[in-house]
Design an enzyme around this catalytic site. Structure first.
Site, PDB file in Angstrom:
ATOM      1  N   TYR A 148       0.749  -1.066  -0.021  1.00  0.00           N
ATOM      2  CA  TYR A 148      -0.024   0.144  -0.068  1.00  0.00           C
ATOM      3  C   TYR A 148       0.878   1.416   0.204  1.00  0.00           C
ATOM      4  CZ  TYR A 148      -3.488   3.350   1.594  1.00  0.00           C
ATOM      5  OH  TYR A 148      -4.252   4.466   1.909  1.00  0.00           O
ATOM      6  N   LYS A 152       0.970   4.324  -2.972  1.00  0.00           N
ATOM      7  CA  LYS A 152       0.684   5.645  -2.858  1.00  0.00           C
ATOM      8  C   LYS A 152       1.799   6.439  -3.138  1.00  0.00           C
ATOM      9  CE  LYS A 152      -3.597   4.925  -1.572  1.00  0.00           C
ATOM     10  NZ  LYS A 152      -4.618   5.671  -2.504  1.00  0.00           N
TER      11      LYS A 152
END
Length: 250
Positions: A148, A152
């Site tokens: 994750y 990002k």
């Protein structure tokens, strides 16, 4: 702010942050296309200036067809919000390639496809705004969620690169980086963190809340307010930036 005559498209627009932004843009006069995989969810909140369109950002053909359909129905896209994403954590030694590709495929590949197709429509406009809904995990590492975090960070890199490519044009590219927001994703993560860590859901939620410097969950409307600021015609000099919403300095 008067956005009458402008067409906005928001991925993951049926719930949470995406829906809050959609409502704010529609209130300002924009025609807003909201997309997502579940058409029934989109149709529940559509109406007035908000229009539902089923589209899967992890599927290139779906994105290409979705954008073509939106443009045919409501004209060139002036505002694009790449919001669709997933927030799933897993330690490195527990990840397989399928998990890694799932996170990167939706969060980063999805943002790339969204922006690529948006730019086909935006080129030549006298006003354009591209906004990526990233995360504070794009600014710093998020423990227990390396995939994750990488996705990002990649979104922010994409925004910065495109801002350079289109420098001097009326189109800006920026990323909004919220901390933990009061959405269904936080509710789902409360359950998964509790299960992985062997703690109660109350303790898991407290861990997330404490990550926000002001010790509370952020509201979707706070994120939408920042998006509206970036959409203002007078925000044209804000380009290639990250807007952190975390209740204090990171």
């Amino acid at each position: 702010m008067d956005l009458n005559g402008k067409h906005a498209l928001i991925t993951g627009g049926g719930t949470g942050i995406g829906l809050a932004i959609a409502k704010a843009l529609a209130e300002a006069g924009a025609e807003v296309t909201i997309t997502g995989r579940r058409k029934e969810v989109l149709e529940k909140v559509a109406g007035g200036r908000i229009h539902a369109l089923a589209m899967d950002v992890a599927d290139e053909a779906s994105v290409v067809e979705g954008f073509a359909s939106a443009v045919a129905a409501r004209g060139q896209i002036a505002i694009c919000v790449a919001n669709a994403g997933i927030a799933e954590g897993k330690a490195l030694h527990k990840m397989d390639m399928a998990f890694w590709r799932k996170v990167i495929g939706i969060n980063l590949d999805g943002a790339y496809l969204t922006m690529r197709e948006a730019m086909k429509s935006m080129t030549g406009l006298e006003y354009g705004r591209v906004i990526a809904i990233a995360s504070i995990a794009g600014i710093k590492g998020l423990r227990g969620a390396p995939a994750y975090t990488a996705s990002k960070h990649g979104m922010i890199g994409l925004v910065r690169g495109l801002s350079e490519d289109y420098m001097g044009t009326p189109i800006t590219f920026n990323a909004i980086c919220p901390g933990y927001v009061d959405t269904a994703i936080v509710s789902e993560n409360t359950v998964s963190i509790a299960a992985r860590a062997g703690i109660t859901e109350e303790q898991a939620l407290k861990m997330m809340v404490q990550t926000n410097r002001h010790q509370r969950l952020i509201t979707p409307e706070e994120v939408a307010h920042t998006a509206m600021y970036l959409c203002d015609p007078n925000s044209g000099s804000i380009n290639g930036q990250t807007m952190e919403i975390a209740g204090g300095q990171m």
